[in-house]
Design a protein around this motif. Sequence first.
Motif, short mmCIF file in Angstrom:
data_model
loop_
_atom_site.label_atom_id
_atom_site.label_comp_id
_atom_site.label_asym_id
_atom_site.label_seq_id
_atom_site.Cartn_x
_atom_site.Cartn_y
_atom_site.Cartn_z
N TYR A 151 0.84 -1.19 0.00
CA TYR A 151 0.00 0.00 0.00
C TYR A 151 0.88 1.24 0.00
N LEU A 152 0.86 1.96 -1.11
CA LEU A 152 1.66 3.17 -1.23
C LEU A 152 0.96 4.31 -0.52
N VAL A 153 1.66 4.94 0.43
CA VAL A 153 1.11 6.03 1.23
C VAL A 153 1.56 7.34 0.59
N LEU A 154 0.61 8.20 0.21
CA LEU A 154 0.91 9.35 -0.63
C LEU A 154 0.94 10.69 0.11
N ARG A 155 0.24 10.80 1.21
CA ARG A 155 0.16 12.09 1.91
C ARG A 155 1.16 12.16 3.06
N PRO A 156 1.81 13.31 3.26
CA PRO A 156 2.77 13.44 4.37
C PRO A 156 2.16 13.14 5.74
N GLU A 157 0.92 13.58 5.96
CA GLU A 157 0.32 13.34 7.28
C GLU A 157 0.08 11.86 7.53
N ASP A 158 -0.21 11.09 6.47
CA ASP A 158 -0.38 9.65 6.64
C ASP A 158 0.96 8.94 6.80
N VAL A 159 1.98 9.46 6.14
CA VAL A 159 3.34 8.93 6.33
C VAL A 159 3.76 9.12 7.78
N LYS A 160 3.46 10.28 8.34
CA LYS A 160 3.78 10.53 9.75
C LYS A 160 3.07 9.52 10.65
N HIS A 161 1.83 9.19 10.32
CA HIS A 161 1.09 8.21 11.11
C HIS A 161 1.82 6.86 11.12
N VAL A 162 2.27 6.42 9.95
CA VAL A 162 2.93 5.11 9.84
C VAL A 162 4.29 5.13 10.52
N MET A 163 5.06 6.19 10.29
CA MET A 163 6.46 6.21 10.74
C MET A 163 6.64 6.72 12.16
N GLY B 290 12.05 30.27 4.34
CA GLY B 290 11.64 29.96 2.98
C GLY B 290 10.51 28.95 2.91
N PRO B 291 10.19 28.48 1.68
CA PRO B 291 9.03 27.60 1.47
C PRO B 291 9.06 26.32 2.29
N LYS B 292 10.23 25.73 2.48
CA LYS B 292 10.30 24.46 3.21
C LYS B 292 9.71 24.58 4.61
N GLU B 293 9.89 25.71 5.24
CA GLU B 293 9.42 25.86 6.62
C GLU B 293 7.90 25.91 6.73
N GLN B 294 7.23 26.09 5.59
CA GLN B 294 5.77 26.14 5.61
C GLN B 294 5.15 24.76 5.38
N LEU B 295 5.96 23.76 5.08
CA LEU B 295 5.45 22.46 4.70
C LEU B 295 5.27 21.53 5.91
N HIS B 296 4.48 20.49 5.70
CA HIS B 296 4.37 19.42 6.69
C HIS B 296 5.74 18.81 6.90
N SER B 297 6.07 18.46 8.13
CA SER B 297 7.41 17.96 8.45
C SER B 297 7.74 16.67 7.70
N TYR B 298 6.72 15.91 7.29
CA TYR B 298 6.97 14.66 6.59
C TYR B 298 6.86 14.79 5.07
N ALA B 299 6.87 16.03 4.57
CA ALA B 299 6.97 16.24 3.13
C ALA B 299 8.41 16.12 2.66
N TYR B 300 9.35 16.06 3.60
CA TYR B 300 10.78 16.00 3.28
C TYR B 300 11.43 14.98 4.20
N LEU B 301 11.87 13.85 3.61
CA LEU B 301 12.35 12.72 4.42
C LEU B 301 13.66 12.13 3.87
N PRO B 302 14.70 12.91 3.69
CA PRO B 302 15.92 12.31 3.15
C PRO B 302 16.56 11.29 4.08
N PHE B 303 16.25 11.36 5.38
CA PHE B 303 16.83 10.43 6.34
C PHE B 303 15.76 9.62 7.08
#
Length: 452
Positions: free
Chosen positions: A55-67, A382-395
């Motif tokens: 099941y591919l999870v597409l939304r950052p808020e749902d990714v946060k729920h899983v992780m 900048g723009p990154k600071e306005q995003l959901h924290s799980y929109a950016y997950l390099p680590f």
Amino acid sequence: METTAHSPLPVPLHPGLPILGNTLAFLRNPLSTLHTLQRQHDRLVHLRIGGRNQYLVLRPEDVKHVMQENHRNYGRSPAFEILKVFLGNGLLTSDGDFWRRQRRLAQPAFHRQRLAALTTTMIAETASWIAELKQHNTKQPVNISQAFMDITMRIVCKTLFGSDTTGKLDGLSSALDTLNYLANKKMLSPIRFPYSWPTPDNVRSKRARMQVDSFIYGVIDQRRQRDEDKDDLLGMLLSAEDEDTGEKMSDQQLRDECVTIFSAGHETTAVSMAWTIYLLSQHPDVLARLQTESRTVLGDATTPAPEAFRSLTYTLQVVQESLRLYPPAWIMSRRAHNPDHIGPYTIPAGDTALISPYLLHRDPANWPDPDRFDPDRFAPGGPKEQLHSYAYLPFGGGPRLCIGNQFALMEMQILLAMLVRSFEFTPVVNQRIIPNPLITLRPNQAVRINLL
């Protein structure tokens, strides 16, 4: 995140082939397939890959729920069993109570104040590497991918083992490259023979693993016999004690964590740096701004003071934007222990949640013009600071956030700033670099650059 006690709706199933489901699409072009799924689905999408429900999870808020929010319901997926053969039972592959204990033991070695002591080593090794690059024939392009493999190997060996690796890196590097290649091959193969079968690949794998084990166990044994306290990562791991039991890591546990640190601190950092240099070669305006910062802040000292690198704000932005476009861990998987409810949908017990940082990082809903290289996305305010924290997950994220993330970011900043300070560089004509999604997101060929 909105959840429901019961889920009357099935997760939308993406069309696929009879029996094979979506397997061939993922094998042929996984990144294109991910983009198609993102365009056609909104929240979750049910896939059949390799005979398994995923099941591919597409939304950052749902990714946060899983992780993060419901992370205890998720463990390592079956894919990690392949990596276990090569890496052992280290932080990347272990699970449950054992993983939690190992994380507690290893965490102090990666605290910011401990890493500050390793920064001097990174700077010194990078300075030696820069001096070697200056001896290169400027009429010939440099294989910068291999150059980064070499320097990240030197840095991880020196920071992990101190001086105990002198003259021993060539064989170790070759053995690790072999293990990495064979792990990639096995991960992508639809037919996987048991490790106990004497196939040519299994024989090569066992031989390479024996070489790695001989080296690492030798260093561990030597360190225990000397009973020395060294301020490198191995020294910190050797001295780590469980706060509840007072137990320390066994030789096997130390070996597994060392191999994990090797793999994460060597190959993934080198690949990320190659992508960064490739991007800069295509964007001379960004390169010029980066060079101005590094030359102004670092001056002309051969080994700049560690404190100077903290002022390289634009350098960090370049690194962060490169990791956005080409995250080494481009896809992650977690197996649900129990059914999990996400909005009106359910991920059944035993099935796998897929999370793709590559897809999250290129979602136009969060990143305008997502394929454009623009380090100012990460500028303060900048723009990154306005995003959901799980929109950016390099680590990654949650409790399993990569333990070495600060180590990697500092290493990349040092390598990048000292390299661009010392050279002008231009792209090689007709070099077409595209992503090759293996275990990590590698360039499809070695990145070559003209160093001037």
